[in-house]
Motif scaffolding. Structure first.
Motif, PDB file in Angstrom:
ATOM      1  N   ALA A  56       0.866  -1.260   0.039  1.00  0.00           N
ATOM      2  CA  ALA A  56       0.045  -0.006   0.112  1.00  0.00           C
ATOM      3  C   ALA A  56       0.687   1.371  -0.021  1.00  0.00           C
ATOM      4  O   ALA A  56       0.347   2.384  -0.075  1.00  0.00           O
ATOM      5  CB  ALA A  56      -0.696  -0.140   1.075  1.00  0.00           C
ATOM      6  N   ASP A  57       2.192   1.036  -0.135  1.00  0.00           N
ATOM      7  CA  ASP A  57       3.113   2.110   0.007  1.00  0.00           C
ATOM      8  C   ASP A  57       2.703   3.164  -1.162  1.00  0.00           C
ATOM      9  O   ASP A  57       2.096   2.592  -2.450  1.00  0.00           O
ATOM     10  CB  ASP A  57       4.490   1.842  -0.238  1.00  0.00           C
ATOM     11  CG  ASP A  57       5.440   2.893  -0.504  1.00  0.00           C
ATOM     12  OD1 ASP A  57       5.829   3.499   0.531  1.00  0.00           O
ATOM     13  OD2 ASP A  57       6.064   3.161  -1.373  1.00  0.00           O
ATOM     14  N   PRO A  58       2.766   4.629  -1.095  1.00  0.00           N
ATOM     15  CA  PRO A  58       2.086   5.440  -1.957  1.00  0.00           C
ATOM     16  C   PRO A  58       3.089   5.138  -3.344  1.00  0.00           C
ATOM     17  O   PRO A  58       2.689   5.262  -4.422  1.00  0.00           O
ATOM     18  CB  PRO A  58       2.621   6.884  -1.387  1.00  0.00           C
ATOM     19  CG  PRO A  58       2.279   6.694   0.046  1.00  0.00           C
ATOM     20  CD  PRO A  58       2.942   5.397   0.501  1.00  0.00           C
ATOM     21  N   SER A  98       1.899   2.244  -5.085  1.00  0.00           N
ATOM     22  CA  SER A  98       0.554   2.361  -5.554  1.00  0.00           C
ATOM     23  C   SER A  98       0.475   3.290  -7.014  1.00  0.00           C
ATOM     24  O   SER A  98      -0.046   2.954  -7.885  1.00  0.00           O
ATOM     25  CB  SER A  98      -0.340   3.159  -4.601  1.00  0.00           C
ATOM     26  OG  SER A  98      -0.462   2.283  -3.532  1.00  0.00           O
ATOM     27  N   ARG A 109       1.969   1.083  -9.861  1.00  0.00           N
ATOM     28  CA  ARG A 109       0.777   0.116 -10.466  1.00  0.00           C
ATOM     29  C   ARG A 109      -0.134   0.801 -11.004  1.00  0.00           C
ATOM     30  O   ARG A 109      -0.617   0.561 -12.169  1.00  0.00           O
ATOM     31  CB  ARG A 109       0.108  -0.435  -9.038  1.00  0.00           C
ATOM     32  CG  ARG A 109       1.056  -1.812  -8.534  1.00  0.00           C
ATOM     33  CD  ARG A 109       0.215  -2.688  -7.485  1.00  0.00           C
ATOM     34  NE  ARG A 109      -0.394  -1.772  -6.782  1.00  0.00           N
ATOM     35  CZ  ARG A 109       0.067  -1.418  -5.468  1.00  0.00           C
ATOM     36  NH1 ARG A 109       1.463  -1.656  -5.224  1.00  0.00           N
ATOM     37  NH2 ARG A 109      -0.649  -0.740  -4.480  1.00  0.00           N
ATOM     38  N   HIS A 110      -0.555   2.247 -10.675  1.00  0.00           N
ATOM     39  CA  HIS A 110      -1.416   3.102 -11.507  1.00  0.00           C
ATOM     40  C   HIS A 110      -0.806   3.228 -12.770  1.00  0.00           C
ATOM     41  O   HIS A 110      -1.558   3.523 -13.950  1.00  0.00           O
ATOM     42  CB  HIS A 110      -1.619   4.421 -10.832  1.00  0.00           C
ATOM     43  CG  HIS A 110      -2.697   5.080 -11.410  1.00  0.00           C
ATOM     44  ND1 HIS A 110      -3.970   5.027 -11.841  1.00  0.00           N
ATOM     45  CD2 HIS A 110      -2.382   6.442 -12.161  1.00  0.00           C
ATOM     46  CE1 HIS A 110      -4.477   6.115 -12.457  1.00  0.00           C
ATOM     47  NE2 HIS A 110      -3.407   6.837 -12.754  1.00  0.00           N
ATOM     48  N   TYR A 118       3.386  -4.384 -12.678  1.00  0.00           N
ATOM     49  CA  TYR A 118       4.448  -3.091 -12.607  1.00  0.00           C
ATOM     50  C   TYR A 118       4.775  -2.832 -14.313  1.00  0.00           C
ATOM     51  O   TYR A 118       4.992  -1.584 -14.417  1.00  0.00           O
ATOM     52  CB  TYR A 118       5.393  -3.049 -11.701  1.00  0.00           C
ATOM     53  CG  TYR A 118       5.211  -2.899 -10.349  1.00  0.00           C
ATOM     54  CD1 TYR A 118       4.617  -1.743  -9.664  1.00  0.00           C
ATOM     55  CD2 TYR A 118       4.813  -4.393  -9.643  1.00  0.00           C
ATOM     56  CE1 TYR A 118       4.263  -1.684  -8.365  1.00  0.00           C
ATOM     57  CE2 TYR A 118       4.405  -4.004  -8.087  1.00  0.00           C
ATOM     58  CZ  TYR A 118       4.116  -2.867  -7.576  1.00  0.00           C
ATOM     59  OH  TYR A 118       3.706  -2.877  -6.296  1.00  0.00           O
TER      60      TYR A 118
END
Length: 182
Positions: A16-18, A21, A24-25, A68
């Protein structure tokens, strides 16, 4: 170490690390571009931007799903048929002249076996390394930590849970050597 550095090193990390995240986005944006693009030249250009490394000559059929993408390194003359799926929390390295059938899956991601630890959320992984001249049949799964040598053939539908050396045909669940090649 950052959570990304821990992830790539195969250590427990927080997915959940920014930073992760955001990566992945970004991968979802690339995935959508690749899967919509009908022009092979344009699609390959987007794949070159997305993947960590590609050879000059490669082809990936769509759809493709990569977690990723930037942790995947493919060699020269790479071919992936429809529905190539990769969870690349750790590096995935594929040599030259590799051919993947449809629905081939690479999973570097792992979760703790202990239920309470797993529920708490940390993850880890192990890299996958594929040698030169490898052919992986349709529907095969290559699991975390596996290394396949050169000139390996993986039978369709196989689940590869351990590493194998050069010049073998492997098949089954779990995969085992069914033939040695000259």
């Amino acid at each position: 170490m950052t959570e990304k550095e821990k992830m790539l090193a195969g250590q427990m990390y927080n997915a959940a690390d920014p930073e992760l995240s955001a990566l992945r986005h970004k991968a979802r944006i690339y995935r959508d571009q690749v899967n919509r693009e009908l022009d092979k030249v344009k699609r390959n250009q987007v794949m070159k931007e997305w993947l960590g490394k590609t050879g000059e000559h490669f082809h990936v059929e769509t759809p493709v799903t990569l977690d990723y993408g930037c942790h995947i390194f493919v060699g020269e003359n790479f071919y992936a048929n429809f529905n190539w799926t990769v969870l690349d929390t750790c590096p995935v390295t594929i040599g030259d002249n590799a051919m993947l059938g449809p629905n081939v899956q690479f999973y570097t991601a792992l979760h703790p076996l202990d239920a309470q630890e797993r529920i708490a959320g940390p993850e880890y992984g192990a890299p996958i390394t594929i040698g030169d001249n490898v052919w992986i049949g349709g529907g095969a799964m290559i699991l975390a930590g596996v290394t396949l040598g050169d000139n390996v053939v993986v039978g369709a539908g196989s689940v590869v849970t351990k590493s194998f050396g050069d010049n073998v045909v492997i098949a089954g669940n779990p995969a085992r050597v069914i033939k040695k090649l000259d």
